[in-house]
Design a protein around this motif. Structure first.
Motif, PDB file in Angstrom:
ATOM      1  N   UNK A 133       0.826  -1.218   0.000  1.00 56.55           N
ATOM      2  CA  UNK A 133       0.000   0.000   0.000  1.00 56.55           C
ATOM      3  C   UNK A 133       0.858   1.265   0.000  1.00 56.55           C
ATOM      4  N   UNK A 134       0.282   2.332  -0.530  1.00 59.30           N
ATOM      5  CA  UNK A 134       0.932   3.639  -0.439  1.00 59.30           C
ATOM      6  C   UNK A 134       1.701   4.087  -1.661  1.00 59.30           C
ATOM      7  N   UNK A 135       1.807   3.214  -2.680  1.00 61.23           N
ATOM      8  CA  UNK A 135       2.621   3.573  -3.848  1.00 61.23           C
ATOM      9  C   UNK A 135       1.765   4.029  -5.029  1.00 61.23           C
ATOM     10  N   UNK A 136       0.672   3.322  -5.303  1.00 64.74           N
ATOM     11  CA  UNK A 136      -0.202   3.721  -6.409  1.00 64.74           C
ATOM     12  C   UNK A 136      -1.109   4.861  -5.955  1.00 64.74           C
ATOM     13  N   UNK A 137      -1.427   5.773  -6.877  1.00 64.87           N
ATOM     14  CA  UNK A 137      -2.266   6.916  -6.542  1.00 64.87           C
ATOM     15  C   UNK A 137      -3.726   6.534  -6.370  1.00 64.87           C
ATOM     16  N   UNK A 138      -4.490   7.451  -5.806  1.00 64.64           N
ATOM     17  CA  UNK A 138      -5.894   7.190  -5.481  1.00 64.64           C
ATOM     18  C   UNK A 138      -6.736   6.906  -6.719  1.00 64.64           C
ATOM     19  N   UNK A 139      -6.392   7.505  -7.871  1.00 69.36           N
ATOM     20  CA  UNK A 139      -7.173   7.321  -9.086  1.00 69.36           C
ATOM     21  C   UNK A 139      -6.447   6.494 -10.141  1.00 69.36           C
ATOM     22  N   UNK A 140      -5.318   5.929  -9.774  1.00 69.28           N
ATOM     23  CA  UNK A 140      -4.526   5.171 -10.740  1.00 69.28           C
ATOM     24  C   UNK A 140      -5.032   3.756 -10.926  1.00 69.28           C
ATOM     25  N   UNK A 141      -5.060   3.302 -12.168  1.00 74.54           N
ATOM     26  CA  UNK A 141      -5.320   1.905 -12.465  1.00 74.54           C
ATOM     27  C   UNK A 141      -3.990   1.167 -12.529  1.00 74.54           C
ATOM     28  N   UNK A 142      -4.033  -0.130 -12.283  1.00 75.14           N
ATOM     29  CA  UNK A 142      -2.788  -0.892 -12.219  1.00 75.14           C
ATOM     30  C   UNK A 142      -1.949  -0.755 -13.494  1.00 75.14           C
ATOM     31  N   UNK A 143      -2.593  -0.835 -14.667  1.00 73.80           N
ATOM     32  CA  UNK A 143      -1.833  -0.761 -15.911  1.00 73.80           C
ATOM     33  C   UNK A 143      -1.215   0.616 -16.106  1.00 73.80           C
ATOM     34  N   UNK A 144      -1.922   1.679 -15.658  1.00 76.76           N
ATOM     35  CA  UNK A 144      -1.366   3.018 -15.754  1.00 76.76           C
ATOM     36  C   UNK A 144      -0.131   3.159 -14.863  1.00 76.76           C
ATOM     37  N   UNK A 145      -0.215   2.609 -13.670  1.00 76.43           N
ATOM     38  CA  UNK A 145       0.903   2.671 -12.731  1.00 76.43           C
ATOM     39  C   UNK A 145       2.113   1.934 -13.289  1.00 76.43           C
ATOM     40  N   UNK A 146       1.896   0.723 -13.800  1.00 77.35           N
ATOM     41  CA  UNK A 146       3.000  -0.088 -14.320  1.00 77.35           C
ATOM     42  C   UNK A 146       3.645   0.575 -15.537  1.00 77.35           C
ATOM     43  N   UNK A 147       2.827   1.031 -16.478  1.00 69.31           N
ATOM     44  CA  UNK A 147       3.368   1.672 -17.688  1.00 69.31           C
ATOM     45  C   UNK A 147       4.048   2.989 -17.338  1.00 69.31           C
ATOM     46  N   UNK A 148       3.430   3.782 -16.459  1.00 66.00           N
ATOM     47  CA  UNK A 148       4.008   5.062 -16.067  1.00 66.00           C
ATOM     48  C   UNK A 148       5.341   4.902 -15.366  1.00 66.00           C
ATOM     49  N   UNK A 149       5.430   3.936 -14.469  1.00 71.29           N
ATOM     50  CA  UNK A 149       6.685   3.682 -13.758  1.00 71.29           C
ATOM     51  C   UNK A 149       7.750   3.149 -14.713  1.00 71.29           C
TER      52      UNK A 149
END
Length: 401
Positions: free
Chosen positions: A128-144
């Motif tokens: 917990x604590x790394x992905x943003x409140x409105x982020x989807x998993x694929x957005x987080x992975x691709x963005x990172x």
């Protein structure tokens, strides 16, 4: 003693410009950390994670809501111009002439660290604590993943100017690779930012942009250079507004506004001076605004650990991708390492990229802090690694494909 908002604002401005400059000058950090890197680092120090933690009353006084709002306006406009200039400087014609070699190298230099960074991001989703409140998993992975793959073209130009190799055959090769990566970065950002609720708006914006670009280019070709500068600024504001209105974010618009302009429309000297002037008078405000978003709430050790892992993944991935391209294209000895280390420059463009992710709440403030630390570390490695290579082989910069 009561102070007006204007007076406190000027105190903040004095701090923003004086502290990084004094650190850079007194400690002579230029070899490891150019002024732009020191400014980013001081942004973190002046932010809530350090100054705000140990001197909360002072921090709340200087960086109160009204002052931060004023600083944000300057930062938005400054970084939009900076991104637009980066778009103008992309030489797509030259890149197209060397598309096979440039495409392969840029693709591997971007793709390998992107995949490795995405794997790390996928693992981070378990905590917990790394992905943003409105982020989807694929957005987080691709963005990172893209954050680990970024090369900052404007900073790369500054470093190559420092090494006196910008206009050499090797310098132009590296610019081609970084230019293609820059295009990919903004393309991926546009995909990540796609708001499916507002898909109609985004389609309308892109259609209008294509039509408007045709008219804009015809107009610019008919004007003399003095008028082109004024029209370019108006064009930037309109396109950035359209992109933000559609949900794609004003930074995507700023890049699109610049990339459809031809560099030869403007004096090369004036473009170089504009970029330097922005770094002098406006971008330090952006770095401070960036520092105000840092956060160590998940735990200082965890933030630094994640930053270290991302740094290793970023560096190893970039070097591995470039070395693979060198083997396929049969480059000479030392070329792949030299190119790979110069492409490690991440500050600025990556910071802009992750600021957008943070604005859209795809990543958390804590993740943003880890990425910021990674960007600073990656950029600081470039000059110390490539300078000894140039001393051993001064002819390296004259090698072409």
């Amino acid at each position: 003693m009561h102070m007006t908002t204007t007076e406190v604002f000027l105190i903040a401005i004095a701090i923003i410009f004086s502290v990084p400059y004094l650190v850079w000058r007194i400690f002579k950090t230029d070899y490891y950390a150019p002024l732009v890197v020191v400014q980013i680092m001081m942004g973190i120090v002046l932010g809530p994670g350090v100054l705000g933690k140990y001197f909360p009353a002072y921090f709340d006084f200087v960086f109160n809501k009204e002052v931060v709002q004023s600083l944000s306006g300057i930062a938005w406009w400054g970084v939009m111009i900076f991104v637009c200039v980066a778009g103008v400087e992309l030489d797509l014609k030259r890149t197209w002439q060397n598309r096979k070699e440039s495409g392969l190298t840029a693709g591997l230099a971007l793709g390998v660290p992107l995949v490795l960074g995405g794997i790390v991001a996928a693992a981070m989703l378990n905590y917990p604590g790394w992905i943003g409140a409105k982020g989807q998993n694929w957005q987080f992975v691709v963005g990172m993943g893209m954050s680990c793959a970024v090369t900052a073209l404007p900073i790369l130009i500054l470093l190559m100017e420092k090494l006196e190799m910008l206009r050499t055959p090797m310098g132009q090769r590296i610019l081609r690779y970084a230019s293609l990566d820059d295009i990919a970065i903004w393309g991926v950002l546009a995909i990540v930012m796609m708001d499916w609720i507002r898909i109609g708006r985004q389609a309308a914006f892109l259609l209008l942009f294509v039509v408007a670009t045709w008219g804009f280019r015809r107009l610019m070709q008919a004007l003399d250079e003095r008028d082109r500068w004024y029209i370019a600024v108006i064009w930037l504001a309109i396109v950035a507004f359209g992109a933000d209105w559609s949900g794609l974010h004003y930074m995507v618009g700023a890049f699109l506004a610049g990339v459809v302009m031809d560099a030869h429309w403007f004096s090369e000297e004036k473009l170089d001076n504009l970029r330097r002037d922005l770094l002098l008078v406006m971008m330090p405000v952006y770095f401070l605004s960036t520092g105000l978003k840092t956060n160590f709430d998940v735990g200082g050790l965890a933030v630094f650990l994640v930053a270290a892992v991302l740094l290793v993944v970023s560096v190893v991935g970039k070097l591995a991708g470039v070395h693979l391209a060198g083997r396929i294209l049969k480059w000479g000895r030392g070329e792949a390492s030299f190119i790979g280390w110069l492409l490690q420059t991440k500050a600025l463009i990556m910071i802009i990229f992750v600021n957008v992710l943070l604005d859209k709440e795809i990543i958390s403030n804590t993740t943003f802090t880890a990425l910021l630390l990674m960007a600073v570390g990656s950029t600081m490695l470039s000059i110390p690694r490539v300078s000894p290579m140039l001393k051993r082989d001064p002819e390296l910069v004259q090698r072409d494909v």
